[in-house]
Write a protein that holds these residues in place. Structure first.
Motif, PDB file in Angstrom:
ATOM      1  N   THR A 176       0.835  -1.288  -0.008  1.00 65.60           N
ATOM      2  CA  THR A 176       0.047   0.078   0.010  1.00 65.60           C
ATOM      3  C   THR A 176       0.949   1.050  -0.184  1.00 65.60           C
ATOM      4  O   THR A 176       0.555   2.373  -0.788  1.00 65.60           O
ATOM      5  N   SER A 179       2.650   1.863  -3.309  1.00 71.07           N
ATOM      6  CA  SER A 179       1.548   2.026  -4.555  1.00 71.07           C
ATOM      7  C   SER A 179       1.494   3.642  -4.326  1.00 71.07           C
ATOM      8  O   SER A 179       1.434   4.275  -5.245  1.00 71.07           O
ATOM      9  N   ARG A 180       1.508   4.236  -2.973  1.00 76.91           N
ATOM     10  CA  ARG A 180       1.487   5.602  -2.922  1.00 76.91           C
ATOM     11  C   ARG A 180       2.675   6.488  -3.189  1.00 76.91           C
ATOM     12  O   ARG A 180       2.553   7.454  -3.856  1.00 76.91           O
ATOM     13  N   SER A 185      -1.305   1.656  -8.845  1.00 78.78           N
ATOM     14  CA  SER A 185      -2.356   0.973  -8.293  1.00 78.78           C
ATOM     15  C   SER A 185      -1.685  -0.408  -7.425  1.00 78.78           C
ATOM     16  O   SER A 185      -0.882  -1.006  -7.816  1.00 78.78           O
ATOM     17  N   LYS A 187      -2.622  -3.451  -7.427  1.00 78.44           N
ATOM     18  CA  LYS A 187      -2.672  -4.456  -8.215  1.00 78.44           C
ATOM     19  C   LYS A 187      -1.352  -4.646  -8.957  1.00 78.44           C
ATOM     20  O   LYS A 187      -0.709  -5.392  -9.257  1.00 78.44           O
ATOM     21  N   THR A 188      -1.090  -3.235  -9.623  1.00 78.97           N
ATOM     22  CA  THR A 188       0.238  -3.183 -10.353  1.00 78.97           C
ATOM     23  C   THR A 188       1.350  -3.422  -9.459  1.00 78.97           C
ATOM     24  O   THR A 188       2.533  -4.229  -9.756  1.00 78.97           O
TER      25      THR A 188
END
Length: 220
Positions: A176, A179-180, A185, A187-188
């Motif tokens: 998480t 991703s930020r 995303s 998922k990516t």
């Protein structure tokens, strides 16, 4: 591969900037004995175009959005050993040059190269030669004469993005947070982590952290 004296060199242009692709395609199409068979903006499109058109030369940028031109070069050369890859990029650092040649590129030009330099490099790699642009060659010669060696790129089997992800994993960040930080995303990020584990041979995330830190990633 096109042999010396052959009437045609078939070229594919791979770059994520449409204006550059159009301009380079126009330049190449104006050269005697050169046919541009297509263009592509990312690695997936490049592989499909190479499979479909079987060009003699692929002009390859190193930065294809989230894709790595070095990884794309490696894949093209592995799948089609008779296709010559000529890197043309803004990157003139020693690490990029070394990584490109190790991936199988037969030439390396900077995007500031003149039309004559582009034509000369294109015809050289089509005929099986290795060529570096003048500025790149000057840097390489300086490195040799000064006794320096190019810095090793950690985990060269990874794409630039995968290396970024592994570095953040090695710093202890969860998916998480990654991703930020990378504006991707979740998922990516999960897909990147899975690919990284597979490529470096780590059975799980904890093992990947150990391998990454031993390889020089994850340092503050």
């Amino acid at each position: 591969m096109t042999e010396p004296g052959s009437a045609e060199i078939r070229v594919l242009v791979v770059d994520d900037h449409p204006v550059f692709r159009l301009g380079m395609s126009a330049l190449l199409g104006s050269l005697a004995g050169v046919t541009v068979v297509g263009d592509a903006e990312d690695a997936e499109a490049a592989h499909a175009a190479v499979d479909a058109h079987r060009p003699d030369v692929v002009l390859m940028d190193l930065h294809l959005g989230e894709d790595s031109g070095i990884e794309a070069t490696r894949d093209v050369v592995r799948r089609h050993p008779d296709v010559a890859v000529l890197v043309i990029t803004m990157q003139e650092d020693d690490e990029s040059v070394v990584a490109s040649i190790r991936a199988g590129a037969r030439g390396y030009l900077l995007k500031g190269a003149s039309p004559d330099e582009v034509e000369r490099a294109l015809r050289a790699v089509a005929n099986g030669e290795m060529i570096l642009g003048p500025k790149v060659a000057a840097r390489a010669m300086a490195a040799v004469t000064s006794g320096r060696t190019a810095a090793r790129v950690p985990f060269p089997e990874l794409t630039d993005r995968e290396r970024e992800v592994l570095d953040l994993v090695a710093r202890g960040y969860d998916n998480t947070t990654i991703s930020r930080r990378l504006v991707l995303s979740p998922k990516t990020v999960r897909n990147h982590v899975a690919n990284v584990l597979n490529k470096i041979g780590a059975p799980d995330r904890s093992a990947a952290i150990v391998v990454a830190r031993e390889g020089g990633l994850g340092a503050d």
